[in-house]
Design a protein around this motif. Structure first.
Motif, PDB file in Angstrom:
ATOM      1  N   PHE A  28     -55.070 -53.035  46.961  1.00  0.00           N
ATOM      2  CA  PHE A  28     -55.151 -53.013  45.506  1.00  0.00           C
ATOM      3  C   PHE A  28     -55.365 -54.442  45.017  1.00  0.00           C
ATOM      4  N   ASP A  29     -56.514 -54.668  44.419  1.00  0.00           N
ATOM      5  CA  ASP A  29     -56.873 -56.015  43.980  1.00  0.00           C
ATOM      6  C   ASP A  29     -55.994 -56.482  42.818  1.00  0.00           C
ATOM      7  N   ILE A  30     -55.696 -57.768  42.834  1.00  0.00           N
ATOM      8  CA  ILE A  30     -55.012 -58.391  41.706  1.00  0.00           C
ATOM      9  C   ILE A  30     -56.065 -58.760  40.666  1.00  0.00           C
ATOM     10  N   SER A  31     -55.912 -58.252  39.480  1.00  0.00           N
ATOM     11  CA  SER A  31     -56.868 -58.506  38.407  1.00  0.00           C
ATOM     12  C   SER A  31     -56.942 -59.997  38.090  1.00  0.00           C
ATOM     13  N   SER A  32     -58.055 -60.400  37.544  1.00  0.00           N
ATOM     14  CA  SER A  32     -58.189 -61.783  37.083  1.00  0.00           C
ATOM     15  C   SER A  32     -57.184 -62.095  35.985  1.00  0.00           C
ATOM     16  N   LYS A  33     -56.631 -61.048  35.374  1.00  0.00           N
ATOM     17  CA  LYS A  33     -55.610 -61.219  34.334  1.00  0.00           C
ATOM     18  C   LYS A  33     -54.223 -61.420  34.930  1.00  0.00           C
ATOM     19  N   GLY A  34     -54.081 -61.181  36.254  1.00  0.00           N
ATOM     20  CA  GLY A  34     -52.808 -61.474  36.904  1.00  0.00           C
ATOM     21  C   GLY A  34     -51.937 -60.291  37.264  1.00  0.00           C
ATOM     22  N   TYR A  35     -52.382 -59.067  36.965  1.00  0.00           N
ATOM     23  CA  TYR A  35     -51.588 -57.894  37.310  1.00  0.00           C
ATOM     24  C   TYR A  35     -52.318 -57.051  38.351  1.00  0.00           C
ATOM     25  N   VAL A  36     -51.595 -56.130  39.000  1.00  0.00           N
ATOM     26  CA  VAL A  36     -52.201 -55.237  39.976  1.00  0.00           C
ATOM     27  C   VAL A  36     -52.193 -53.816  39.410  1.00  0.00           C
ATOM     28  N   ASN A  37     -53.273 -53.108  39.612  1.00  0.00           N
ATOM     29  CA  ASN A  37     -53.367 -51.736  39.120  1.00  0.00           C
ATOM     30  C   ASN A  37     -52.894 -50.771  40.207  1.00  0.00           C
ATOM     31  N   LEU A  38     -51.694 -50.194  40.019  1.00  0.00           N
ATOM     32  CA  LEU A  38     -51.141 -49.220  40.955  1.00  0.00           C
ATOM     33  C   LEU A  38     -51.085 -47.834  40.324  1.00  0.00           C
ATOM     34  N   LEU A  39     -51.894 -47.636  39.316  1.00  0.00           N
ATOM     35  CA  LEU A  39     -51.954 -46.358  38.607  1.00  0.00           C
ATOM     36  C   LEU A  39     -53.082 -45.517  39.198  1.00  0.00           C
ATOM     37  N   LEU A  40     -52.720 -44.438  39.884  1.00  0.00           N
ATOM     38  CA  LEU A  40     -53.706 -43.556  40.477  1.00  0.00           C
ATOM     39  C   LEU A  40     -54.362 -42.691  39.406  1.00  0.00           C
ATOM     40  N   SER A  41     -55.619 -42.344  39.623  1.00  0.00           N
ATOM     41  CA  SER A  41     -56.353 -41.577  38.620  1.00  0.00           C
ATOM     42  C   SER A  41     -55.681 -40.241  38.318  1.00  0.00           C
ATOM     43  N   LYS A  42     -55.031 -39.636  39.305  1.00  0.00           N
ATOM     44  CA  LYS A  42     -54.375 -38.344  39.082  1.00  0.00           C
ATOM     45  C   LYS A  42     -53.153 -38.470  38.160  1.00  0.00           C
ATOM     46  N   ASP A  43     -52.653 -39.688  37.993  1.00  0.00           N
ATOM     47  CA  ASP A  43     -51.490 -39.923  37.137  1.00  0.00           C
ATOM     48  C   ASP A  43     -51.876 -40.420  35.747  1.00  0.00           C
ATOM     49  N   MET A  44     -53.187 -40.448  35.470  1.00  0.00           N
ATOM     50  CA  MET A  44     -53.663 -40.907  34.175  1.00  0.00           C
ATOM     51  C   MET A  44     -53.955 -39.713  33.278  1.00  0.00           C
ATOM     52  N   ASN A  45     -53.492 -39.791  32.026  1.00  0.00           N
ATOM     53  CA  ASN A  45     -53.757 -38.710  31.082  1.00  0.00           C
ATOM     54  C   ASN A  45     -54.898 -39.051  30.128  1.00  0.00           C
ATOM     55  N   ALA A  46     -55.518 -40.207  30.343  1.00  0.00           N
ATOM     56  CA  ALA A  46     -56.648 -40.636  29.528  1.00  0.00           C
ATOM     57  C   ALA A  46     -57.418 -41.697  30.310  1.00  0.00           C
ATOM     58  N   LYS A  47     -58.644 -41.977  29.865  1.00  0.00           N
ATOM     59  CA  LYS A  47     -59.449 -42.991  30.541  1.00  0.00           C
ATOM     60  C   LYS A  47     -58.798 -44.357  30.437  1.00  0.00           C
ATOM     61  N   LEU A  48     -58.243 -44.664  29.269  1.00  0.00           N
ATOM     62  CA  LEU A  48     -57.508 -45.907  29.051  1.00  0.00           C
ATOM     63  C   LEU A  48     -56.134 -45.534  28.491  1.00  0.00           C
ATOM     64  N   PRO A  49     -55.201 -45.183  29.359  1.00  0.00           N
ATOM     65  CA  PRO A  49     -53.896 -44.708  28.881  1.00  0.00           C
ATOM     66  C   PRO A  49     -53.047 -45.820  28.282  1.00  0.00           C
TER      67      PRO A  49
END
Length: 281
Positions: A28-49
């Motif tokens: 899981f890549d660390i964003s240039s903003k400094g955080y890591v995205n560990l949110l799986l698509s199946k756990d998202m209730n919107a495109k940009l939750p």
């Protein structure tokens, strides 16, 4: 070792310079903003939750002016008093205003502290990560509080402020005897703002303090009246609240016409302890 686990296989994650990886090779890549995205698509209730960019900026701008500093101080005090070392989880950290205050308060007491902050909004995570830039003991991840990427019994203190509440996950990630510290709006919170916007304003409902699996320790009620002398901050405050999306055109127009506002900033800080007879960790 990271405080997070792999959301796919649940194995521990190793934090590298540019990514987090587990033994099975999930990366899981660390964003240039400094955080890591560990949110799986199946756990998202919107495109940009979660909160959008506008809402995150409005909250950051408003909080930076100190209107809610009394809440930040009391939350910091409560966490520091109930923390003896280990890991703190902020579940639903938002832009990180309170998270940073809590961390710096705890560090005055002990160096034995690791802080993990999660929020479902990538915009909130980016803002929170900026506050912890260069501090290795603080990690920020995009994740849902209903699927927290942390091991069972790994947190010594769990903080939640105005975020969705997931009792099962909080019980799972907290150690036995660990503390749950949460902030909720008081009965009169922002009532004068409601009077200015609605024809029939209502006070906040008070909830039962009992939570299965947790022992209720105490409630700390804090309140102050805040005076806002400009419409920009009033609109920022309004956009932070659940009322923003539930209010019609006329209500928004009333907010836009407000040049000043004096209102209540009333909260309760609730402290719980995970029972030692609770199933799990």
């Amino acid at each position: 070792m990271s405080g997070f686990i792999c959301p796919v296989c649940r194995l521990p994650l190793e934090r590298g310079e540019h990514s987090y990886k587990c033994e099975k090779g999930h990366s899981f890549d660390i964003s240039s903003k400094g955080y890591v995205n560990l949110l799986l698509s199946k756990d998202m209730n919107a495109k940009l939750p979660g909160d959008n960019k506008m809402m995150v900026k409005a909250r950051a701008d408003f909080l930076s002016r100190g209107y809610y500093s009394h809440l930040a101080e009391e939350m910091s005090r409560a966490v520091t008093e109930n923390f003896t070392g280990g890991l703190i989880l902020d579940a639903g950290c938002g832009e990180g205003y309170y998270t940073e205050k809590i961390y710096r308060s705890v560090r005055e007491k002990t160096d034995d502290v690791k802080l993990c902050a999660v929020d479902i909004s990538k915009f909130a995570c980016a803002a929170a990560a900026r506050r912890f830039k260069g501090i290795d003991s603080c990690e920020t991840a995009a994740a849902s509080v209903f699927h927290i990427p942390m091991a069972d019994g790994s947190a010594d203190v769990l903080v939640t402020m105005f975020a969705p509440f997931c009792r099962e996950e909080y019980l799972r990630v907290l150690k036995k005897g660990g503390s749950l510290i949460m902030a909720i709006p008081g009965e009169n919170h922002l009532f004068s703002l409601k009077e200015a916007v609605y024809d029939k304003p209502y006070k906040n409902e008070t909830a039962d303090y009992d939570i299965d699996g947790f022992e209720f320790t105490e409630s700390r009620k804090i309140s102050r009246r805040i005076y806002i002398d400009n419409n920009e901050d009033i609109k920022s405050l309004f956009s932070m609240t659940p009322y923003y999306y539930k209010t019609g055109v006329e209500g928004h127009e009333r907010v836009n016409r407000l040049e000043s506002l004096e209102t209540e900033a009333e909260f309760e800080v609730l402290i719980y302890r995970k029972g030692t007879d609770t199933n799990g960790a």
